[in-house]
Scaffold this active site. Structure first.
Site, PDB file in Angstrom:
ATOM      1  NE  ARG A 176       1.125   6.369   6.931  1.00 51.56           N
ATOM      2  CZ  ARG A 176       2.327   6.281   7.477  1.00 51.56           C
ATOM      3  NH1 ARG A 176       3.340   5.800   6.783  1.00 51.56           N
ATOM      4  NH2 ARG A 176       2.534   6.674   8.721  1.00 51.56           N
ATOM      5  CE  LYS A 177       0.960  -0.747   5.075  1.00 50.30           C
ATOM      6  NZ  LYS A 177       0.421  -0.492   6.402  1.00 50.30           N
ATOM      7  CG  LEU A 178       9.934   2.155   3.629  1.00 51.63           C
ATOM      8  CD1 LEU A 178       9.022   2.286   4.834  1.00 51.63           C
ATOM      9  CD2 LEU A 178      11.270   1.618   4.008  1.00 51.63           C
TER      10      LEU A 178
ATOM     11  CG  HIS B 276      -1.868   1.085   1.326  1.00 52.28           C
ATOM     12  ND1 HIS B 276      -1.535   2.314   1.856  1.00 52.28           N
ATOM     13  CD2 HIS B 276      -3.151   1.175   0.930  1.00 52.28           C
ATOM     14  CE1 HIS B 276      -2.585   3.110   1.773  1.00 52.28           C
ATOM     15  NE2 HIS B 276      -3.573   2.450   1.220  1.00 52.28           N
TER      16      HIS B 276
END
Ligand code: PLP
Length: 372
Positions: free
Chosen positions: A178-180, A176
């Site tokens: 929102r992850k790295l 997603h």
């Protein structure tokens, strides 16, 4: 223009890779998914990767694979994104919330031990916000009970000198934004067990005996059968094309986030504000940079409002599932540390375009907001 809390690092290389997948005419799960699985599993030190539609669906598949069902308990932190506990409920099982360590925000051997019951079928450990949980210590107290790792945020973090994921029974990852690293939506399950990997591939694809990609490659002569009731949790080749480019960026992203986190630590230290940091047993990728509010600070909503007024888009800290309406009335033991972190921490902006000036502004706004 507010300073955003997170920003995916996407460039022309991702756009070109996606365009190439589209032009190839193969957009469903196919060769790019297979290549991404192999490359990702290698990077995290796992034998096999099985791409799925999200980390949430990956967690569901892990529990389903282990036979988790009605009447079973699964130990899970309440202090996590709500998907961790929800995956237990998808199986009809009972999430048993265990408390976390005040410094790492993660389950520990002690808190897991206190939550084990005769009905415990699995333990789900979250590497929260990228901070590695001490898996060997937890597996030692779990004994025969399998430990599933929610590694949604942990790509690029390390545990006892190896990548998180290396040696994991089952680990689920998120892509997603929102992850790295991101594929828009998307996830992966990794494991060293070849039979589990085979079953996971079947479970994500309707329980088909032959994958659609293999059937196509064979010229259509193979007739598939449906050997069990399963799911459609596939990733597309368009997503995997992006994932392959993103994976090449991972080491650079982690390096930069760790440098930015070190600057935050330097700026926060003179004000006595404590922030997430590496645990003794590993290194974090700083997926989220969270800071505890001092006792004397106003409430979280006031602090977030004060930050927003200075153009800083901060977020409440890691949520606690048991405080949400969806879990109202769900029985649980004392969760004092979980509640303190959920109600008294903030996540500060951290992304690749953050400048020195931005960081100074964020910290000065925070110091003012907490009344220091
Ligand atoms: C983001 C996240 C998830 C969900 O990941 P999706 O890919 O969006 O399903 C699950 N667990 C944790 C700890 C997360 O941070």
């Amino acid at each position: 223009m507010a300073i955003p809390v997170m920003k995916p690092l996407l460039g022309e290389a991702e756009a070109a890779a996606v365009a190439e997948a589209v032009r190839s005419g193969w957009v469903a799960q196919g060769p790019r998914v297979a290549a991404f699985e192999k490359a990702f599993a290698e990077r995290v030190g796992a034998g096999h990767g099985v791409a799925v539609s999200s980390c949430t669906t990956g967690l569901h598949l892990c529990l389903h694979l282990l036979g988790v069902g009605p009447g079973d308990d699964v130990v899970v932190p309440s202090l996590s994104f709500i998907a961790s506990a929800n995956a237990v409920r998808y199986c009809g099982a009972n999430p048993v919330f265990a408390d976390v360590d005040p410094v790492t925000g993660n389950l520990t051997a002690e808190t897991v031990k206190a939550a084990l019951t005769e009905r415990t079928k699995a333990v789900m450990v979250v590497h929260q916000a990228g901070v590695p949980a001490d898996i060997p210590a937890i597996r030692a107290v779990a004994g025969e009970v399998p430990v599933v790792e929610d590694a949604a945020c942990a790509a690029g973090s390390t545990l006892h000198g190896r990548p998180v994921g290396s040696g994991a029974l089952l680990a689920a990852w998120s892509f997603h934004p929102r992850k790295l690293i991101t594929t828009g939506e998307g996830g992966m399950v990794t494991t060293d067990d070849a039979e589990w990997a085979t079953r996971l591939r079947r479970l994500r694809e309707h329980g088909m005996s032959v994958s659609a990609a293999d059937r196509h490659a064979s010229g259509g002569a193979v007739v598939e059968s449906y050997v069990e009731t399963a799911f459609n949790y596939r990733m597309t080749d368009v997503q995997a094309a992006m994932g392959l480019v993103q994976l090449d960026r991972l080491d650079g992203i982690v390096k930069q986030r760790r440098e930015l986190a070190a600057s935050y630590h330097d700026l926060l230290a003179p004000h006595g504000l404590s922030a997430v940091t590496d645990p003794a047993h590993g290194t974090t990728n700083f997926q989220s940079f969270w800071v505890m509010l001092p006792e004397s600070a106003p409430g979280l909503p006031e602090v977030l409002a004060a930050l927003a007024a200075r153009g800083v888009s901060a977020r409440r800290g890691i949520m606690a599932a048991h405080l949400e309406p969806a879990y109202e009335g769900h029985p649980h033991g004392p969760l004092a540390v979980t509640e303190r972190i959920a109600l008294r921490s903030v996540i500060l902006p951290l992304h690749h375009e953050l400048t020195d000036d931005d960081q100074r502004l964020v910290v000065s706004a925070l110091v003012e907001a907490v009344g220091g």
